[in-house]
Design an enzyme around this catalytic site. Structure first.
Site, mmCIF file in Angstrom:
data_model
loop_
_atom_site.group_PDB
_atom_site.id
_atom_site.type_symbol
_atom_site.label_atom_id
_atom_site.label_comp_id
_atom_site.label_asym_id
_atom_site.label_seq_id
_atom_site.Cartn_x
_atom_site.Cartn_y
_atom_site.Cartn_z
ATOM 1 N N GLU A 144 49.907 34.622 -26.871
ATOM 2 C CA GLU A 144 50.783 33.567 -27.369
ATOM 3 C C GLU A 144 50.719 32.414 -26.377
ATOM 4 O OE1 GLU A 144 54.857 34.312 -28.222
ATOM 5 O OE2 GLU A 144 54.457 36.321 -28.973
ATOM 6 N N ASP B 69 64.710 30.195 -26.245
ATOM 7 C CA ASP B 69 64.167 30.576 -24.943
ATOM 8 C C ASP B 69 65.250 30.605 -23.882
ATOM 9 O OD1 ASP B 69 61.464 30.923 -25.660
ATOM 10 O OD2 ASP B 69 61.224 28.753 -25.769
#
Length: 264
Positions: free
Chosen positions: A48, A59
């Site tokens: 990724e 995040d």
């Protein structure tokens, strides 16, 4: 190699697929390429590549710190595509992890075109729901790119069915509700979510959010098709004294996790 091929290869070997994340541009564009290649050499099956963005909603602080540093250093979407190209040259599938806004700004058709040209396999869009993809899915399909969406423990069966129907490549199952970050325990909800998701699709189901060590990777590998690790890799880079130490640290972690997904 496509993500489907990577999952098929791992399945043939009787193990789960190891998916590793690092943001492009941290600690530099070239540094991120070196680190990702080291991860691949140590056992990561799918990469990724994070596209740095100013408002990373899901995040946690670890990834936010690295992403902010990448942005401050001037990392932009063309740099991300260069990292993707470098990963693809290793024969390893590279999927971009990106929020929708940067893709919309770049242009869905243009991004799909340029990602495919760089050898990218697809995109994970954590903040894009399948019922709001009028621009992205047609663009991705036209370039044979994977479209990976997220399911969560809170997803209804109807929502899981709709989401998996829009996925190509694999389905990303979030093991917990909340932002990214390493955790002491994966949580029982992950296994239940994988079971529910498999009732809706034949696609591989990869579990992420919270995995940080070989024991957790082995636990998830016992019920999922893939194990996704992000913050733990980023933390190794953040804690390193310099780039070389960081590269060595992520390679060591990749080796440990690779051993974990192979346990029986």
């Amino acid at each position: 190699m496509s993500t489907a091929t990577a999952f098929e290869k791992a399945r043939a070997e009787g193990r789960a697929t190891l998916v590793g994340y690092l943001p492009a541009g941290y600690p530099s564009v070239d540094g991120s390429i070196t680190a990702i290649r080291a991860m691949v050499d140590a056992g990561v099956d799918v990469v990724e590549v994070g596209l740095p963005y100013t408002d990373p909603l899901i995040d946690g602080p670890t990834i936010q710190t690295a992403v902010n540093a990448a942005l401050q250093a001037g990392t932009r979407t063309p740099d991300v595509l260069r990292v993707v190209e470098a990963v693809a040259e290793t024969g390893t599938p590279a999927v971009v992890m990106s929020y929708w806004n940067p893709l919309a700004r770049y242009g869905a058709d243009a991004f799909a075109r340029d990602l495919a040209a760089a050898g990218g396999a697809g995109v994970i869009t954590p903040d894009l729901t399948p019922d709001a993809t009028d621009e992205w899915i047609p663009a991705a399909r036209s370039r044979d790119l994977d479209t990976v969406f997220l399911v969560a423990p809170s997803s209804t069966d109807e929502r899981i069915a709709m989401t998996t129907d829009a996925c190509r490549g694999f389905v990303y199952a979030t093991s917990v509700m909340g932002v990214t970050g390493t955790r002491e325990q994966v949580g029982d909800a992950a296994a239940v979510l994988v079971e529910r998701t498999r009732k809706a699709t034949d696609l591989p189901v990869a579990v992420g959010l919270g995995v940080s060590n070989a024991d957790q990777a082995a636990e998830i590998a016992g019920f999922a098709d893939g194990v996704v690790v992000g913050s733990a890799f980023v933390r190794r880079m953040l804690d390193a004294a310099d780039v070389d130490d960081g590269v060595a640290a992520v390679a060591a972690l990749a080796g440990e996790l690779s051993g974990g997904v192979r346990r029986r």
